[in-house]
Scaffold this motif. Sequence first.
Motif, mmCIF file in Angstrom:
data_model
loop_
_atom_site.group_PDB
_atom_site.id
_atom_site.type_symbol
_atom_site.label_atom_id
_atom_site.label_comp_id
_atom_site.label_asym_id
_atom_site.label_seq_id
_atom_site.Cartn_x
_atom_site.Cartn_y
_atom_site.Cartn_z
ATOM 1 N N MET A 1 0.834 -1.217 0.000
ATOM 2 C CA MET A 1 0.000 0.000 0.000
ATOM 3 C C MET A 1 0.867 1.266 0.000
ATOM 4 S SD MET A 1 -3.181 0.734 -0.033
ATOM 5 C CE MET A 1 -4.611 1.424 0.741
ATOM 6 N N GLU A 4 2.600 1.715 -3.357
ATOM 7 C CA GLU A 4 1.736 2.242 -4.408
ATOM 8 C C GLU A 4 1.514 3.731 -4.238
ATOM 9 O OE1 GLU A 4 0.914 -0.717 -3.032
ATOM 10 O OE2 GLU A 4 0.423 -2.114 -4.667
ATOM 11 N N ILE A 5 1.273 4.143 -2.977
ATOM 12 C CA ILE A 5 1.016 5.572 -2.728
ATOM 13 C C ILE A 5 2.248 6.396 -3.092
ATOM 14 C CG2 ILE A 5 0.585 7.317 -0.939
ATOM 15 C CD1 ILE A 5 -1.235 5.283 0.427
ATOM 16 N N GLY A 8 2.676 6.568 -6.805
ATOM 17 C CA GLY A 8 1.679 7.490 -7.369
ATOM 18 C C GLY A 8 2.114 8.930 -7.210
ATOM 19 N N ILE A 9 2.599 9.269 -6.001
ATOM 20 C CA ILE A 9 3.033 10.651 -5.750
ATOM 21 C C ILE A 9 4.226 10.995 -6.651
ATOM 22 C CG2 ILE A 9 4.026 12.217 -4.030
ATOM 23 C CD1 ILE A 9 2.315 10.695 -1.944
ATOM 24 N N LEU A 11 4.997 9.759 -9.533
ATOM 25 C CA LEU A 11 4.543 9.916 -10.922
ATOM 26 C C LEU A 11 3.939 11.292 -11.146
ATOM 27 C CD1 LEU A 11 2.870 6.569 -12.021
ATOM 28 C CD2 LEU A 11 4.960 7.589 -12.840
ATOM 29 N N THR A 41 6.225 1.242 -11.599
ATOM 30 C CA THR A 41 4.843 1.138 -11.105
ATOM 31 C C THR A 41 4.115 -0.042 -11.752
ATOM 32 O OG1 THR A 41 4.893 3.540 -11.063
ATOM 33 C CG2 THR A 41 2.770 2.503 -10.664
ATOM 34 N N ILE A 45 2.409 -3.360 -9.886
ATOM 35 C CA ILE A 45 0.973 -3.661 -9.844
ATOM 36 C C ILE A 45 0.623 -4.848 -10.746
ATOM 37 C CG2 ILE A 45 0.269 -1.344 -9.129
ATOM 38 C CD1 ILE A 45 -0.497 -0.764 -12.006
ATOM 39 N N PRO A 48 4.193 -7.015 -15.650
ATOM 40 C CA PRO A 48 5.604 -6.957 -16.068
ATOM 41 C C PRO A 48 5.791 -6.781 -17.577
ATOM 42 C CG PRO A 48 5.016 -9.162 -15.346
ATOM 43 C CD PRO A 48 3.866 -8.283 -15.015
ATOM 44 N N ASP A 49 4.838 -7.309 -18.365
ATOM 45 C CA ASP A 49 4.939 -7.156 -19.828
ATOM 46 C C ASP A 49 4.920 -5.679 -20.207
ATOM 47 O OD1 ASP A 49 3.558 -9.663 -19.072
ATOM 48 O OD2 ASP A 49 3.841 -10.095 -21.206
ATOM 49 N N MET A 52 8.060 -3.785 -19.178
ATOM 50 C CA MET A 52 9.202 -3.942 -20.097
ATOM 51 C C MET A 52 9.048 -3.022 -21.311
ATOM 52 S SD MET A 52 9.530 -7.986 -19.923
ATOM 53 C CE MET A 52 10.966 -8.468 -20.801
ATOM 54 N N ALA A 53 7.832 -3.005 -21.841
ATOM 55 C CA ALA A 53 7.597 -2.157 -23.017
ATOM 56 C C ALA A 53 7.798 -0.694 -22.668
ATOM 57 C CB ALA A 53 6.194 -2.387 -23.547
ATOM 58 N N CYS B 16 -3.429 13.760 -8.589
ATOM 59 C CA CYS B 16 -2.684 13.008 -7.576
ATOM 60 C C CYS B 16 -3.606 12.006 -6.886
ATOM 61 C CB CYS B 16 -2.126 14.009 -6.565
ATOM 62 S SG CYS B 16 -0.612 13.491 -5.826
ATOM 63 N N THR B 19 -4.705 9.218 -9.255
ATOM 64 C CA THR B 19 -3.615 8.255 -9.493
ATOM 65 C C THR B 19 -3.445 7.334 -8.289
ATOM 66 O OG1 THR B 19 -2.526 10.061 -10.639
ATOM 67 C CG2 THR B 19 -1.236 8.086 -10.313
ATOM 68 N N ILE B 20 -3.410 7.940 -7.090
ATOM 69 C CA ILE B 20 -3.167 7.123 -5.896
ATOM 70 C C ILE B 20 -4.311 6.150 -5.663
ATOM 71 C CG2 ILE B 20 -2.928 7.225 -3.390
ATOM 72 C CD1 ILE B 20 -1.385 9.896 -3.935
ATOM 73 N N LEU B 23 -4.167 3.406 -8.108
ATOM 74 C CA LEU B 23 -3.053 2.488 -7.882
ATOM 75 C C LEU B 23 -3.274 1.593 -6.665
ATOM 76 C CD1 LEU B 23 0.178 4.537 -8.617
ATOM 77 C CD2 LEU B 23 -0.585 2.510 -9.792
ATOM 78 N N ILE B 26 -6.749 -1.448 -7.001
ATOM 79 C CA ILE B 26 -6.820 -2.231 -8.239
ATOM 80 C C ILE B 26 -7.862 -3.332 -8.058
ATOM 81 C CG2 ILE B 26 -5.513 -3.725 -9.809
ATOM 82 C CD1 ILE B 26 -3.020 -2.192 -8.728
ATOM 83 N N PRO B 122 6.945 -13.237 -18.783
ATOM 84 C CA PRO B 122 6.678 -11.901 -19.336
ATOM 85 C C PRO B 122 7.617 -11.566 -20.486
ATOM 86 C CG PRO B 122 6.673 -11.801 -16.971
ATOM 87 C CD PRO B 122 7.045 -13.195 -17.329
ATOM 88 N N VAL B 127 8.089 -6.036 -27.215
ATOM 89 C CA VAL B 127 9.157 -5.576 -26.316
ATOM 90 C C VAL B 127 10.525 -5.981 -26.854
ATOM 91 C CG1 VAL B 127 9.980 -5.623 -23.963
ATOM 92 C CG2 VAL B 127 7.580 -5.960 -24.417
#
Lengths: 233, 230
Positions: A1, A4-5, A8-9, A11, A41, A45, A48-49, A52-53, B16, B19-20, B23, B26, B122, B127
């Motif tokens: 948690m 993620e927060i 997010g900040i 970003l 990020t 979450i 992973p695919d 990578m991209a 903000c 986004t949070i 995230l 989910i 993955p 990619v």
Amino acid sequence: MFLEISLGIILVVLALIVVLQNKPLKAIILSGAFSASAAITYFFIGAPDVAMAEASIGAVFTTFVYIVALKHSGKLRVGYIDQAGLIKRGAHGYEGVEYELLKLFSEDRAMSLEMKKIDSFDSIEKLENFDIICGGMVESTFSGKLRDFMLIPYLETNIFKTKKGEKLDLVRIKNLVLSGQISPQDIDQNTKEFTKYVFLISKESEDVGKALTDFLQNLDKKIFNDIVRRNLG
Amino acid sequence: MRFKNLLIVISTIIVCLVTIVSLTDIPTFKISFEEFERIIEETNSLNTVTAYYLNYRLYDTIFEIFVFTLSIYGVVFFLNSVPSIEKHVPFNDPVMNFYSKFAFIISIVAAIYIALVGHLSPGGGFVAGIVAGTGMMIVSLTKNIDEIKDQFKIENISSYEKLILLSVILLTIFPVLIGKRSFQNFLPLGKTGRILSAGFIPLFDLLIFLKVMFGSWSITFYFIKHRGVV
């Protein structure tokens, strides 16, 4: 948690910094950093695919393409001939009409000015290293002589003939008279020709020329007149 | 000015929060374990994301390839109208010269690996293609434009690209000829977990890898040719 927060900040803060940058190069590099954190990020979450991209496209490939695209527009290489009133390096840095116009233009386009003094026009090859050449260039003198350059007129002037037969523009005459190199009696008042001061733009930097023409056309008349009055009286 | 700043602050706070919240909140997976088992059983691809976009949604992926091809042609078309740089000055730094080659090898090996195991872990063609394209880009920063032309045979690359696009289209129609639906797998599924398994998924991964590699490399080449290295 908590992860993620904080991601997010990070970003949002990075995105904001990128948007508020006024130097394109900094913005590009920071947007690469933004892509990298976006990739982290995505990884956390569970994608992973996509991570990578994002890392390969956003952080590396796009950054490169943007930097190459910016190559010509990031720095404005200015070559100048000392001419008091138009462009000259004084005690407090550069001053003059041309310098102030170029400064406004470079700020408008988020570019930095790289100034270099030219002594003469003898070797034209050397002049190709500049985007803009200035210092009291007059339209009629250069038409046909320097075909590799684009001329952008910005201010009207007069051309006077001296008794020695030299053709000189108003600012040059003024500077010569003020420095005592010629006396006002030497000037033939009858041979008055109208012409314009110009910026010489190298053919390689055609995009800069177009942008400068647009800028000068859209420049507030009041600001322009103020600059001219302040420097030329 | 004050109003503008206020607007910036308010919109930042909103973005903000959104986004949070997005995230941290989910949505949990609604797909049951049986569903995963069914996908793996049907496609033999351990990476269910790949199974989706190269098996169940192959039709969409083909159009993604078309869009990518179109964007490359767009870049090449517009850059061709820009005069090319006469004096091409590559990076001439011993450290860069050495490490660019090193990075090139690493990225090509990594790309081939990512492309080949796209259906097991993955990764995938897109990619892998970009990773290889980036490797080619890094090595070309230190080379002269004629050297690049010689080494990478740029004229051939665009024909390879067209050939790959054609084979992707043919592979999607081929099942019809042997009495199956179009876009349906026609290769044996093999043993789960092996590289040569999951039917035509590794084949498509490989083709997409080559397509994206050549495509991204073409973009880089034309940028370097017409705008020069930084």
